[in-house]
Scaffold this active site. Structure first.
Site, mmCIF file in Angstrom:
data_model
loop_
_atom_site.group_PDB
_atom_site.id
_atom_site.type_symbol
_atom_site.label_atom_id
_atom_site.label_comp_id
_atom_site.label_asym_id
_atom_site.label_seq_id
_atom_site.Cartn_x
_atom_site.Cartn_y
_atom_site.Cartn_z
ATOM 1 N N ASP A 170 -19.724 -24.427 3.517
ATOM 2 C CA ASP A 170 -19.584 -23.004 3.747
ATOM 3 C C ASP A 170 -20.932 -22.344 3.976
ATOM 4 O O ASP A 170 -21.918 -22.665 3.322
ATOM 5 C CB ASP A 170 -18.865 -22.340 2.568
ATOM 6 C CG ASP A 170 -17.989 -21.205 3.036
ATOM 7 O OD1 ASP A 170 -18.533 -20.288 3.676
ATOM 8 O OD2 ASP A 170 -16.780 -21.243 2.789
ATOM 9 N N ASP A 194 -23.023 -17.657 8.571
ATOM 10 C CA ASP A 194 -21.677 -17.209 8.929
ATOM 11 C C ASP A 194 -21.543 -15.743 8.512
ATOM 12 O O ASP A 194 -22.289 -14.893 8.963
ATOM 13 C CB ASP A 194 -20.634 -18.106 8.267
ATOM 14 C CG ASP A 194 -19.242 -17.909 8.850
ATOM 15 O OD1 ASP A 194 -19.085 -17.094 9.777
ATOM 16 O OD2 ASP A 194 -18.293 -18.560 8.374
ATOM 17 N N ASP A 198 -16.682 -13.162 2.780
ATOM 18 C CA ASP A 198 -15.347 -13.439 3.308
ATOM 19 C C ASP A 198 -14.337 -13.390 2.167
ATOM 20 O O ASP A 198 -14.591 -13.945 1.080
ATOM 21 C CB ASP A 198 -15.280 -14.826 3.946
ATOM 22 C CG ASP A 198 -15.825 -14.846 5.373
ATOM 23 O OD1 ASP A 198 -16.391 -13.818 5.807
ATOM 24 O OD2 ASP A 198 -15.681 -15.889 6.038
ATOM 25 N N ARG A 250 -17.788 -5.878 11.973
ATOM 26 C CA ARG A 250 -17.069 -6.338 10.778
ATOM 27 C C ARG A 250 -17.586 -5.649 9.518
ATOM 28 O O ARG A 250 -18.033 -6.302 8.585
ATOM 29 C CB ARG A 250 -17.136 -7.860 10.647
ATOM 30 C CG ARG A 250 -16.475 -8.580 11.794
ATOM 31 C CD ARG A 250 -16.314 -10.080 11.512
ATOM 32 N NE ARG A 250 -15.618 -10.733 12.617
ATOM 33 C CZ ARG A 250 -15.226 -12.011 12.616
ATOM 34 N NH1 ARG A 250 -15.477 -12.758 11.560
ATOM 35 N NH2 ARG A 250 -14.596 -12.524 13.656
#
Length: 374
Positions: A170, A194, A198, A250
């Site tokens: 991750d 990333d 999340d 986002r």
């Protein structure tokens, strides 16, 4: 000239916040609760009483012992006593604190078990240059006053995992999946491979508050993917966060579920602020949005769906008490949202958007000194 105008607007907002702090009680609900405890260093677990919103029932390590991190090293398979991984992977409730300033570079994702608090108050704790934090298939976790940045892929070996098969891949700052009762407060996030945070795979009862997000493209994902209907149970509160500078999109991006976006400060975004697909319910309440000078980047909202308005016109996206600067605007849809579906213990007062610069002026890790209110 246009860029100077936007910069002046941001500076003015900050000056207004400091003015408010000196003349009125400008603290938000969480910080007002926290500051009631001047002896915080000898009663750290009182912090657990200060969460609001969907994650307000979180316990973290409130009922456990204090565990002190003394060693910044990391061994994913055989964690040593005194390391953060050792404390985070114990079965019992623990309130985890740090002996001194530390920079932690994990070899594989730090998988946090249930009923844990990681509390960085009083020191400077950075997690960087490796995999960062995973909260998977657990409950009652608090992450507080950490700086989490430059997270990247880890090595492909198994790690001690709480009922979850992970292989250290991750690349998020904090990844939350299949978990509930999680509170992330007063942290700094930047520049991960990333996302910064999340929340996926039917996670719910989450509060993300008082954090500062900078230098990133796709900041926060709430909901796994289109078609993953288990995320309909997702309930997330985003409150008192500072988004910017140098963020693209986002802030957050949402699929399914219910998200209350309340009293957050938004510096100019490069694409959009609040977006989503799969019909999530969004209440944007009392936020402060500053658009960029680019005429194509004024809209706060973006629906990630092909085919136009007929496909999203019934999605319930509501703006209430928001403040819009430099031409920012929110496109609502669907029926007007009433108050969030909070229980009595989850409720908190949301101020008008004009108060947000002062309410978010202390976003990010706290600089706490023993014996002084923090």
């Amino acid at each position: 000239m246009a860029n100077i105008s936007t910069s002046l607007l941001i500076i003015l907002s900050c000056l207004l916040s400091f003015s408010s702090l000196s003349s009125t009680t400008a603290e938000n609900t969480i910080d007002s609760c926290r500051r009631l405890n001047p002896n915080w260093s000898s009663n750290r677990q009182a912090l657990a009483n200060c969460a609001v919103g969907f994650g307000s029932d979180v316990l973290g390590g409130k009922t456990g012992h204090i565990y002190i991190v003394t060693d910044p090293s990391d061994d994913p398979n055989r964690p040593k006593t005194g390391t953060l991984r050792y404390g985070a992977t114990r079965e019992e409730p623990l309130w985890i604190v740090f002996e001194k300033d530390m920079v932690l570079a994990f070899k594989s994702e730090l998988l946090v078990k249930s009923y844990k608090t990681i509390d960085g108050r009083g020191v400077k704790v950075e997690i960087t240059d490796g995999p960062c934090i995973g909260i998977h298939n657990v409950e009652h976790v608090i992450i507080h006053s950490l700086s989490i940045h430059d997270c990247k892929k880890g090595k492909s070996f198994g790690v001690l995992a709480p009922n979850y098969d992970r292989q250290g891949y991750d690349e998020d700052g904090i990844s939350i999946s299949a978990s509930s009762n999680v509170w992330i407060d007063h942290c700094h996030f930047a520049n991960c491979a990333d996302g910064l945070i999340d929340v996926t795979h039917a996670s719910t009862k989450i509060t993300i508050s008082n954090n500062h997000f900078t230098r990133h493209t796709k900041v926060m994902l709430l909901g796994h993917k289109d078609g993953y209907t288990a995320d309909k149970i997702m309930q997330v509160t985003l409150a008192f966060n500072h988004f910017g500078p140098n963020l693209t999109s986002r802030l957050p991006r949402i699929r399914y579920g219910y998200v209350h976006v309340a009293n957050n400060f938004y510096e100019p975004w490069n694409e959009y602020a609040i977006g989503g697909s799969s019909g999530p319910t969004i209440l944007s309440e009392g936020n402060y949005f500053i658009a960029s000078n680019d005429s194509e980047r004024k809209q706060v909202t973006k629906r990630e769906v092909k085919g136009g308005r007929k496909y999203w016109k019934d999605w319930r996206w509501t703006t209430h008490k928001d403040e819009f600067e430099n031409g920012a605007y929110f496109v609502p849809s669907g029926a007007e949202n009433g108050p969030p579906p909070y229980s009595e213990s989850q409720m908190f007062i949301v101020a008008n958007g004009s108060s947000v610069p002062s309410l978010t002026s202390q976003a990010g890790p706290l600089k706490c000194v023993a014996g002084q209110a923090c």
